[in-house]
Enzyme design. Structure first.
Site, short mmCIF file in Angstrom:
data_model
loop_
_atom_site.label_atom_id
_atom_site.label_comp_id
_atom_site.label_asym_id
_atom_site.label_seq_id
_atom_site.Cartn_x
_atom_site.Cartn_y
_atom_site.Cartn_z
CB SER A 61 -23.55 10.70 -5.06
OG SER A 61 -22.30 10.37 -5.61
CE LYS A 64 -22.20 7.28 -4.99
NZ LYS A 64 -21.10 8.02 -4.37
CE1 TYR A 189 -21.96 5.11 -8.60
CE2 TYR A 189 -20.19 5.59 -10.14
CZ TYR A 189 -20.86 5.87 -8.96
OH TYR A 189 -20.44 6.89 -8.16
CE1 TYR A 240 -20.50 11.57 -1.88
CE2 TYR A 240 -20.51 13.97 -2.03
CZ TYR A 240 -20.86 12.73 -2.53
OH TYR A 240 -21.56 12.66 -3.69
CB VAL A 258 -20.61 15.99 -7.85
CG1 VAL A 258 -19.80 15.46 -6.67
CG2 VAL A 258 -20.79 14.95 -8.93
#
Length: 304
Positions: A61, A64, A189, A240, A258
Protein backbone atom coordinates in the site's frame (compact mmCIF):
# COMPACT_ATOMS: atom_id res chain seq x y z
CA UNK A 1 22.34 8.04 15.45
CA UNK A 2 23.74 4.72 14.27
CA UNK A 3 23.96 3.42 17.84
CA UNK A 4 20.47 4.69 18.64
CA UNK A 5 18.97 2.82 15.69
CA UNK A 6 20.80 -0.37 16.65
CA UNK A 7 19.50 -0.11 20.22
CA UNK A 8 15.91 0.51 19.05
CA UNK A 9 15.96 -2.44 16.66
CA UNK A 10 17.32 -4.72 19.39
CA UNK A 11 14.70 -3.41 21.84
CA UNK A 12 11.74 -3.97 19.50
CA UNK A 13 12.83 -7.24 17.91
CA UNK A 14 10.79 -8.91 20.66
CA UNK A 15 7.78 -6.71 19.85
CA UNK A 16 7.50 -8.52 16.51
CA UNK A 17 6.24 -11.55 18.44
CA UNK A 18 2.99 -9.67 19.14
CA UNK A 19 2.08 -9.47 15.45
CA UNK A 20 1.45 -11.76 12.49
CA UNK A 21 2.48 -11.57 8.84
CA UNK A 22 -0.25 -11.02 6.25
CA UNK A 23 -1.73 -14.42 5.43
CA UNK A 24 -4.50 -13.49 2.98
CA UNK A 25 -1.84 -13.09 0.28
CA UNK A 26 -0.17 -16.54 0.27
CA UNK A 27 3.29 -15.34 -0.85
CA UNK A 28 3.47 -12.83 2.03
CA UNK A 29 2.83 -15.59 4.55
CA UNK A 30 6.31 -16.99 3.76
CA UNK A 31 8.01 -13.92 5.28
CA UNK A 32 10.00 -14.19 8.52
CA UNK A 33 7.88 -12.30 11.10
CA UNK A 34 10.93 -11.54 13.27
CA UNK A 35 12.51 -9.28 10.64
CA UNK A 36 12.95 -5.64 11.63
CA UNK A 37 15.03 -2.92 10.02
CA UNK A 38 15.26 0.84 9.59
CA UNK A 39 16.98 3.21 7.16
CA UNK A 40 17.23 6.99 7.49
CA UNK A 41 18.41 9.50 4.88
CA UNK A 42 18.79 13.19 5.70
CA UNK A 43 19.22 16.35 3.66
CA UNK A 44 22.92 16.49 4.38
CA UNK A 45 23.53 13.16 2.67
CA UNK A 46 23.90 11.15 5.85
CA UNK A 47 22.62 7.57 5.90
CA UNK A 48 21.89 5.60 9.06
CA UNK A 49 20.60 2.05 9.25
CA UNK A 50 20.19 -0.98 11.49
CA UNK A 51 18.68 -4.45 11.49
CA UNK A 52 17.23 -6.04 8.36
CA UNK A 53 17.35 -2.80 6.38
CA UNK A 54 18.56 -4.44 3.15
CA UNK A 55 15.91 -7.20 2.98
CA UNK A 56 13.68 -7.01 -0.07
CA UNK A 57 9.91 -6.90 0.44
CA UNK A 58 6.96 -5.81 -1.65
CA UNK A 59 5.85 -2.22 -1.31
CA UNK A 60 2.12 -3.00 -1.11
CA UNK A 61 0.00 0.00 0.00
CA UNK A 62 2.95 2.40 0.13
CA UNK A 63 2.60 2.34 -3.66
CA UNK A 64 -0.65 4.28 -3.23
CA UNK A 65 1.42 7.37 -2.46
CA UNK A 66 3.37 6.97 -5.71
CA UNK A 67 0.29 6.23 -7.83
CA UNK A 68 -1.55 9.25 -6.41
CA UNK A 69 1.25 11.63 -7.41
CA UNK A 70 1.38 10.19 -10.93
CA UNK A 71 -2.41 10.28 -11.32
CA UNK A 72 -2.45 13.97 -10.34
CA UNK A 73 0.35 14.69 -12.84
CA UNK A 74 -1.63 12.83 -15.53
CA UNK A 75 -5.10 14.24 -14.82
CA UNK A 76 -4.88 17.25 -12.53
CA UNK A 77 -5.91 17.57 -8.91
CA UNK A 78 -9.52 18.56 -9.60
CA UNK A 79 -10.32 15.49 -11.70
CA UNK A 80 -8.62 13.02 -9.35
CA UNK A 81 -10.53 14.27 -6.32
CA UNK A 82 -13.80 14.32 -8.21
CA UNK A 83 -13.48 10.53 -8.22
CA UNK A 84 -12.01 9.90 -4.77
CA UNK A 85 -12.36 11.80 -1.48
CA UNK A 86 -9.90 13.17 1.07
CA UNK A 87 -11.45 12.03 4.34
CA UNK A 88 -10.71 9.12 6.71
CA UNK A 89 -13.15 6.25 6.28
CA UNK A 90 -13.02 4.83 9.80
CA UNK A 91 -13.16 1.35 8.26
CA UNK A 92 -10.45 -1.25 7.55
CA UNK A 93 -8.35 -0.58 4.42
CA UNK A 94 -10.00 -3.39 2.45
CA UNK A 95 -13.60 -2.70 3.52
CA UNK A 96 -16.29 -2.62 0.87
CA UNK A 97 -19.15 -1.62 3.20
CA UNK A 98 -19.28 2.15 2.71
CA UNK A 99 -19.11 2.03 -1.08
CA UNK A 100 -22.79 1.14 -1.15
CA UNK A 101 -24.04 2.59 2.14
CA UNK A 102 -22.45 6.06 1.89
CA UNK A 103 -24.30 8.85 0.07
CA UNK A 104 -21.03 10.14 -1.41
CA UNK A 105 -20.60 7.11 -3.78
CA UNK A 106 -16.89 7.72 -4.35
CA UNK A 107 -14.29 6.09 -2.06
CA UNK A 108 -13.38 8.10 1.03
CA UNK A 109 -9.67 8.55 0.23
CA UNK A 110 -6.84 7.27 -2.00
CA UNK A 111 -5.14 5.31 0.80
CA UNK A 112 -7.82 2.63 1.19
CA UNK A 113 -8.03 -0.11 -1.43
CA UNK A 114 -11.18 1.15 -3.14
CA UNK A 115 -9.74 4.63 -3.57
CA UNK A 116 -6.38 3.28 -4.70
CA UNK A 117 -8.00 1.15 -7.42
CA UNK A 118 -9.75 4.28 -8.71
CA UNK A 119 -6.43 6.17 -8.68
CA UNK A 120 -4.70 3.34 -10.57
CA UNK A 121 -7.44 3.46 -13.20
CA UNK A 122 -6.49 7.10 -13.92
CA UNK A 123 -2.85 6.45 -14.85
CA UNK A 124 -2.35 7.16 -18.54
CA UNK A 125 -1.15 4.54 -21.00
CA UNK A 126 -2.10 2.44 -23.99
CA UNK A 127 -2.83 -0.66 -21.91
CA UNK A 128 -2.24 -2.11 -18.44
CA UNK A 129 1.37 -3.01 -19.25
CA UNK A 130 2.14 0.52 -20.47
CA UNK A 131 0.41 2.10 -17.46
CA UNK A 132 2.31 -0.05 -14.98
CA UNK A 133 5.63 0.58 -16.74
CA UNK A 134 5.01 4.33 -16.50
CA UNK A 135 4.30 3.99 -12.78
CA UNK A 136 7.41 1.84 -12.27
CA UNK A 137 9.62 4.36 -14.11
CA UNK A 138 8.11 7.20 -12.06
CA UNK A 139 8.81 5.26 -8.86
CA UNK A 140 12.43 4.69 -9.97
CA UNK A 141 12.83 8.38 -10.71
CA UNK A 142 11.57 9.76 -7.41
CA UNK A 143 13.47 7.19 -5.33
CA UNK A 144 16.54 7.33 -7.59
CA UNK A 145 16.55 3.54 -7.50
CA UNK A 146 16.87 2.01 -10.99
CA UNK A 147 16.84 -1.53 -9.56
CA UNK A 148 13.11 -1.53 -8.75
CA UNK A 149 11.20 -4.36 -10.38
CA UNK A 150 8.04 -6.41 -10.15
CA UNK A 151 7.96 -9.50 -7.93
CA UNK A 152 6.04 -11.87 -10.25
CA UNK A 153 5.26 -14.46 -7.56
CA UNK A 154 3.65 -11.88 -5.29
CA UNK A 155 1.77 -10.33 -8.23
CA UNK A 156 0.25 -13.68 -9.21
CA UNK A 157 -0.59 -14.38 -5.57
CA UNK A 158 -2.29 -10.98 -5.25
CA UNK A 159 -4.19 -11.34 -8.51
CA UNK A 160 -5.38 -14.87 -7.79
CA UNK A 161 -6.65 -14.07 -4.29
CA UNK A 162 -7.79 -10.45 -4.73
CA UNK A 163 -11.49 -11.22 -5.05
CA UNK A 164 -12.66 -8.44 -2.75
CA UNK A 165 -10.56 -5.88 -4.64
CA UNK A 166 -12.00 -7.20 -7.90
CA UNK A 167 -15.53 -6.86 -6.50
CA UNK A 168 -14.80 -3.26 -5.47
CA UNK A 169 -13.45 -2.49 -8.93
CA UNK A 170 -16.57 -3.72 -10.70
CA UNK A 171 -18.85 -1.95 -8.22
CA UNK A 172 -16.97 1.32 -8.82
CA UNK A 173 -17.30 0.75 -12.55
CA UNK A 174 -21.07 0.27 -12.19
CA UNK A 175 -21.27 3.59 -10.32
CA UNK A 176 -19.32 5.44 -13.01
CA UNK A 177 -16.36 6.18 -10.71
CA UNK A 178 -14.04 4.02 -12.82
CA UNK A 179 -14.57 4.96 -16.45
CA UNK A 180 -11.97 2.74 -18.14
CA UNK A 181 -11.36 -1.00 -18.24
CA UNK A 182 -11.70 -2.52 -14.78
CA UNK A 183 -9.33 -5.44 -15.38
CA UNK A 184 -6.64 -3.03 -16.58
CA UNK A 185 -7.06 -0.93 -13.42
CA UNK A 186 -6.83 -4.05 -11.24
CA UNK A 187 -3.76 -5.32 -13.07
CA UNK A 188 -2.00 -2.00 -12.52
CA UNK A 189 -3.05 -1.99 -8.87
CA UNK A 190 -1.94 -5.57 -8.15
CA UNK A 191 1.37 -4.99 -9.94
CA UNK A 192 2.15 -1.68 -8.22
CA UNK A 193 1.65 -3.39 -4.85
CA UNK A 194 4.05 -6.15 -5.92
CA UNK A 195 7.14 -4.02 -6.58
CA UNK A 196 10.15 -5.17 -4.56
CA UNK A 197 11.76 -2.49 -2.38
CA UNK A 198 14.05 -2.19 0.65
CA UNK A 199 13.88 0.11 3.66
CA UNK A 200 16.37 2.36 1.83
CA UNK A 201 14.04 2.64 -1.18
CA UNK A 202 11.15 3.88 0.90
CA UNK A 203 13.44 6.15 2.93
CA UNK A 204 14.30 7.79 -0.41
CA UNK A 205 10.58 8.20 -1.10
CA UNK A 206 10.25 9.85 2.31
CA UNK A 207 13.15 12.20 1.58
CA UNK A 208 11.62 13.10 -1.79
CA UNK A 209 8.44 14.20 0.02
CA UNK A 210 10.44 15.88 2.78
CA UNK A 211 12.02 18.01 0.04
CA UNK A 212 8.64 19.01 -1.42
CA UNK A 213 8.83 16.80 -4.51
CA UNK A 214 12.49 17.34 -5.39
CA UNK A 215 15.12 14.69 -6.09
CA UNK A 216 18.67 14.96 -4.77
CA UNK A 217 19.67 16.61 -8.06
CA UNK A 218 17.22 19.45 -7.41
CA UNK A 219 14.75 18.37 -10.10
CA UNK A 220 11.19 19.39 -9.17
CA UNK A 221 9.24 16.28 -10.21
CA UNK A 222 5.96 17.20 -8.50
CA UNK A 223 4.88 20.58 -7.22
CA UNK A 224 4.97 21.71 -3.60
CA UNK A 225 1.19 21.57 -3.58
CA UNK A 226 1.02 17.95 -4.74
CA UNK A 227 3.65 17.02 -2.15
CA UNK A 228 1.61 18.78 0.55
CA UNK A 229 -1.61 17.03 -0.50
CA UNK A 230 0.07 13.64 -0.35
CA UNK A 231 1.67 14.25 3.05
CA UNK A 232 -1.60 15.54 4.49
CA UNK A 233 -3.42 12.41 3.35
CA UNK A 234 -0.63 10.31 4.84
CA UNK A 235 -1.27 11.98 8.22
CA UNK A 236 -5.04 11.56 8.11
CA UNK A 237 -5.36 8.23 6.28
CA UNK A 238 -1.93 6.67 5.77
CA UNK A 239 -2.07 4.23 8.68
CA UNK A 240 -5.57 2.99 7.84
CA UNK A 241 -8.16 3.23 10.61
CA UNK A 242 -5.39 3.69 13.17
CA UNK A 243 -4.18 6.97 11.65
CA UNK A 244 -5.40 9.17 14.50
CA UNK A 245 -3.71 7.15 17.21
CA UNK A 246 -0.53 6.94 15.11
CA UNK A 247 -0.53 10.74 14.67
CA UNK A 248 -0.67 11.14 18.46
CA UNK A 249 2.00 8.52 19.15
CA UNK A 250 4.41 9.24 16.27
CA UNK A 251 3.30 12.50 14.67
CA UNK A 252 4.85 12.15 11.22
CA UNK A 253 3.26 11.84 7.75
CA UNK A 254 3.51 8.09 7.16
CA UNK A 255 2.18 5.28 4.99
CA UNK A 256 2.25 1.60 5.80
CA UNK A 257 1.94 -1.53 3.70
CA UNK A 258 1.05 -5.10 4.61
CA UNK A 259 4.40 -6.23 3.23
CA UNK A 260 5.89 -4.70 6.38
CA UNK A 261 6.97 -1.29 5.15
CA UNK A 262 6.41 2.15 6.64
CA UNK A 263 7.58 5.33 4.96
CA UNK A 264 7.76 8.40 7.22
CA UNK A 265 8.55 12.02 6.41
CA UNK A 266 10.30 14.58 8.60
CA UNK A 267 9.58 17.72 6.54
CA UNK A 268 12.67 19.50 5.17
CA UNK A 269 14.93 17.13 7.11
CA UNK A 270 14.78 13.39 6.46
CA UNK A 271 13.05 10.33 5.09
CA UNK A 272 12.61 7.16 7.15
CA UNK A 273 12.05 3.63 5.87
CA UNK A 274 10.96 0.79 8.15
CA UNK A 275 10.73 -2.94 7.45
CA UNK A 276 8.64 -4.90 9.98
CA UNK A 277 6.40 -7.60 8.42
CA UNK A 278 4.64 -8.70 11.63
CA UNK A 279 1.38 -6.72 11.60
CA UNK A 280 -1.10 -5.59 14.23
CA UNK A 281 -4.85 -6.10 13.90
CA UNK A 282 -5.20 -2.93 11.80
CA UNK A 283 -2.65 -4.14 9.25
CA UNK A 284 0.23 -1.90 10.39
CA UNK A 285 3.75 -3.13 11.25
CA UNK A 286 3.55 -3.63 14.99
CA UNK A 287 7.24 -3.33 15.91
CA UNK A 288 7.80 -0.67 13.27
CA UNK A 289 5.25 1.66 14.85
CA UNK A 290 6.78 1.19 18.30
CA UNK A 291 10.26 1.80 16.92
CA UNK A 292 9.12 5.01 15.23
CA UNK A 293 7.46 6.22 18.42
CA UNK A 294 10.69 5.76 20.37
CA UNK A 295 12.72 7.37 17.60
CA UNK A 296 10.49 10.46 17.59
CA UNK A 297 10.74 10.67 21.37
CA UNK A 298 14.55 10.69 21.08
CA UNK A 299 14.85 13.06 18.10
CA UNK A 300 11.86 15.28 18.96
CA UNK A 301 10.97 15.39 15.27
CA UNK A 302 7.17 15.26 15.43
CA UNK A 303 5.29 17.80 13.31
CA UNK A 304 2.68 18.34 16.03
Amino acid sequence: MQELLKELVEKHRKTTELGKVASYIPELEKTNPRNLGIYILDNEGNEYFAGDYDNKFTVQSISKVVALMLAILDNGEEYVFSKVGMDPSGDPFNSIRKLETSSRRKPYNPMINAGAIVVSSMIKGDDAKDKFNRLLEFFKKITEDPSLELNPKVYLSESETGNKNRAMGYYLKSEGIITGNVEEALEVYFKQCSIDVTAKTIAKLGLFLANEGQTSTGEQVVSNRVSRIVKTLMVTCGMYDNSGEFAVRVGLPSKSGVGGGIVSVVPHKMGIGIYSPALDQKGNPIAGVCLLEDLCNELKCRIF
